[in-house]
Design a protein around this motif. Structure first.
Motif, PDB file in Angstrom:
ATOM      1  N   LEU A 104      -3.745   5.024  -4.260  1.00 23.59           N
ATOM      2  CA  LEU A 104      -4.755   6.076  -4.328  1.00 23.59           C
ATOM      3  C   LEU A 104      -5.924   5.567  -5.159  1.00 23.59           C
ATOM      4  O   LEU A 104      -5.754   5.244  -6.334  1.00 23.59           O
ATOM      5  N   LEU A 105      -7.082   5.476  -4.542  1.00 22.45           N
ATOM      6  CA  LEU A 105      -8.316   5.085  -5.215  1.00 22.45           C
ATOM      7  C   LEU A 105      -9.033   6.335  -5.692  1.00 22.45           C
ATOM      8  O   LEU A 105      -9.274   7.256  -4.907  1.00 22.45           O
ATOM      9  N   ILE A 106      -9.391   6.374  -6.972  1.00 21.21           N
ATOM     10  CA  ILE A 106     -10.136   7.498  -7.539  1.00 21.21           C
ATOM     11  C   ILE A 106     -11.455   6.940  -8.040  1.00 21.21           C
ATOM     12  O   ILE A 106     -11.542   6.349  -9.117  1.00 21.21           O
ATOM     13  N   ALA A 125     -14.046   2.534   2.404  1.00 21.24           N
ATOM     14  CA  ALA A 125     -13.827   1.995   3.747  1.00 21.24           C
ATOM     15  C   ALA A 125     -13.596   0.484   3.760  1.00 21.24           C
ATOM     16  O   ALA A 125     -12.594   0.015   4.310  1.00 21.24           O
ATOM     17  N   PRO A 126     -14.504  -0.314   3.166  1.00 19.06           N
ATOM     18  CA  PRO A 126     -14.255  -1.763   3.189  1.00 19.06           C
ATOM     19  C   PRO A 126     -13.019  -2.169   2.397  1.00 19.06           C
ATOM     20  O   PRO A 126     -12.313  -3.110   2.775  1.00 19.06           O
ATOM     21  N   LEU A 127     -12.740  -1.446   1.322  1.00 16.93           N
ATOM     22  CA  LEU A 127     -11.568  -1.779   0.519  1.00 16.93           C
ATOM     23  C   LEU A 127     -10.276  -1.439   1.273  1.00 16.93           C
ATOM     24  O   LEU A 127      -9.296  -2.186   1.200  1.00 16.93           O
ATOM     25  N   THR A 128     -10.294  -0.341   2.003  1.00 15.29           N
ATOM     26  CA  THR A 128      -9.132   0.030   2.819  1.00 15.29           C
ATOM     27  C   THR A 128      -8.826  -1.052   3.838  1.00 15.29           C
ATOM     28  O   THR A 128      -7.676  -1.464   4.026  1.00 15.29           O
ATOM     29  N   GLN A 129      -9.875  -1.527   4.499  1.00 16.27           N
ATOM     30  CA  GLN A 129      -9.705  -2.556   5.518  1.00 16.27           C
ATOM     31  C   GLN A 129      -9.210  -3.863   4.903  1.00 16.27           C
ATOM     32  O   GLN A 129      -8.318  -4.518   5.452  1.00 16.27           O
ATOM     33  N   GLU A 146      -1.718   0.433   1.890  1.00 15.05           N
ATOM     34  CA  GLU A 146      -2.352   1.568   2.564  1.00 15.05           C
ATOM     35  C   GLU A 146      -3.129   2.354   1.520  1.00 15.05           C
ATOM     36  O   GLU A 146      -2.546   2.935   0.598  1.00 15.05           O
ATOM     37  N   LEU A 147      -4.452   2.352   1.658  1.00 10.70           N
ATOM     38  CA  LEU A 147      -5.315   2.952   0.636  1.00 10.70           C
ATOM     39  C   LEU A 147      -5.829   4.315   1.077  1.00 10.70           C
ATOM     40  O   LEU A 147      -6.357   4.480   2.173  1.00 10.70           O
TER      41      LEU A 147
END
Length: 233
Positions: free
Chosen positions: A5-7, A15-19, A27-28
């Motif tokens: 979980l990114l806060i 988006a780019p970090l999830t990819q 899974e972000l």
């Protein structure tokens, strides 16, 4: 697959970090406010948090403190703090409040992935098979390495994963002096940087939780050792 979980209030970061992190089996999910993070934590399981230091509603440091003082399992979830670039004060405060690691902004995504992998390796180790050797008994303190629990006369101690790993590292070799660099290398699984102040902060936090048991001894200009005598279980 590890769920993160990114806060962070920077919506463009998610988006780019999830990819990118998907390459490393992460899974972000992302939220921009602490209140939204609490809602997600209450309804979904996460393996670690990536927490920005500057947030709306409250800053990341206050939110880290809230999580560490809150209900289980929030107290023990690994937290990686994102701090202002080169700001040593932010790093110190984050570690004092219970963060497991820190990373300065702007950061390289590959380094973020590596630090997350290290934190999760440390906290997701498979428990050893139950046997008498999994219980370490000392004068005033008991460490159950199967359940990853530490108890004293005051009862069960609430330790973060990093505090627990430090305690067991020292307790397995009572009397041995570990330098700060050795501790950093053993706990992080990577080469120690110059920020050995992190070890002093971690030891200070752990000492407070162990009080009144005096288990950790400081040897000036040398390092730390576990000072309690072992007793029969």
């Amino acid at each position: 697959m590890h769920r993160l979980l990114l806060i962070d209030d920077d919506e463009a970061l998610a988006a780019p970090l999830t990819q990118y992190l998907a390459r490393f089996d992460f899974e972000l999910s992302a939220v921009t406010r602490p209140s939204a993070a609490l809602q997600r934590l209450a309804s979904e399981p996460f393996d670690a948090l990536i927490l920005d230091g500057m947030l709306p509603e409250m800053d990341g440091f206050a939110f880290c403190k809230q999580l560490r003082g809150g209900q289980a399992p929030w107290r023990e979830i690994p937290i990686l703090m994102l701090t202002a670039r080169g700001d040593l004060t932010d790093r110190v405060v984050g570690l004092e409040l219970g963060a497991d690691d820190y990373l300065a902004k702007p950061f390289e995504p590959r380094e973020l992935a590596a630090r997350l992998q290290t934190i999760l390796r440390r906290t997701r180790r498979a428990p050893a098979p139950a046997s008498p050797s999994t219980l370490m008994c000392f004068d005033g303190l008991q460490i159950d390495t199967t359940r990853r629990q530490v108890t004293s006369a005051a009862g069960l101690l609430e330790l973060t994963s990093t505090e627990y790993e430090l305690l067991t590292l020292l307790a397995r070799e009572p009397g041995r002096v570990f330098t700060r660099d050795e501790i950093l290398n053993r706990l992080r699984g990577q080469e120690a940087d110059l920020y050995t102040r992190a070890v002093d902060i971690l030891v200070s936090r752990l000492r407070k939780k162990l009080e009144p048991v005096e288990a950790l001894k400081t040897l000036r200009n040398a390092g730390y050792c576990f000072a309690l005598p072992e007793v029969a279980s």
